[in-house]
Design an enzyme around this catalytic site. Sequence first.
Site, PDB file in Angstrom:
ATOM      1  N   GLY A 112       0.791  -1.242  -0.193  1.00 37.41           N
ATOM      2  CA  GLY A 112      -0.117   0.002  -0.014  1.00 37.41           C
ATOM      3  C   GLY A 112       0.771   1.206   0.140  1.00 37.41           C
ATOM      4  N   CYS A 113       0.249   2.393  -0.343  1.00 39.49           N
ATOM      5  CA  CYS A 113       0.983   3.662  -0.617  1.00 39.49           C
ATOM      6  C   CYS A 113       1.029   4.117   0.924  1.00 39.49           C
ATOM      7  CB  CYS A 113       0.270   4.499  -1.540  1.00 39.49           C
ATOM      8  SG  CYS A 113      -0.246   3.898  -3.039  1.00 39.49           S
ATOM      9  N   ALA A 114       1.968   5.280   1.103  1.00 40.05           N
ATOM     10  CA  ALA A 114       1.852   5.960   2.316  1.00 40.05           C
ATOM     11  C   ALA A 114       2.073   5.197   3.644  1.00 40.05           C
ATOM     12  CB  ALA A 114       0.612   6.657   2.366  1.00 40.05           C
TER      13      ALA A 114
END
Length: 292
Positions: A112-114
Amino acid sequence: MKEFQVRPTPDDPRLSVPVTGIDHEGHSVTTDVVAERPLTLFLNAREIVTMMTIGDHPDLLAIGFLLNQGMLRPDDEITGIDYDDDIQTIVVRTARETNYEDKLKKKVQTSGCAQGTVFGDLMDELEGIELPADARITTTWLYQLTRKINTEPSLYLKAGAIHGCVLCEEDRPLVYMEDVGRHNAIDKIAGYMFLNSVEPGNKIFYTTGRLTSEMVIKCVKMRVPILVSRSGFTAWGVELARQSGLTLIGRARGKRFVCLSGAERVVFDADTTTMDEEDRKHSRKGSMNMAD
């Protein structure tokens, strides 16, 4: 619930800022870019995580994150949610005493991003979840959903660099959340469902992001039987969807889509010969500044 019970607020000045620069021809340009800020989450007296977020709906993000990490139980009583914008901190208080020292020590960095994380053995929890076999998605609903969502004013269309997730029922988008990471957006919806006692068994979940293992795990934990994306798949995401009985539909653009799990829930009732391909200006490849 009516359509877009919760919808994006692209004109909120806290969510994006204008930035000047130059374009590919050296001309001066001003473009909107998404703002992101840290949010430190406490569960009772324990610091859990600091997340990067656009900052809207911090209460829903906090509750949804704790639910999807298995730190809140579906029957937990929340006695308070205290948010301090000045120090960018939120504290969720429960009637049940909580201590997740061991779970916090064991974490898996996800795709996942971030900085998305999954704590503990969340995948083991999927074994006891049965999704409703009688849930359905018709191709007519699917095409109407993608059209409504892609044309709804959003921070993505204004500034790009952001993911959207939408909770739907039949052909109606109900709750539309955005954030810098798709896991944040799905957590906000999980928090909304928990606080508003939303029944998940007849819902469809739509995301603009990839269909990864993390998205599948969270969707199954939320008991939503159908997951749709305009983006592609990962092999592990497909494998987990098949093991869990989740309907997984990806690359949903215009009249095209691919279903790699749970195809028995798809009802083909639309005449695709009368449909056009997706309008280029709604292709969601960039911000409104680049769409003209």
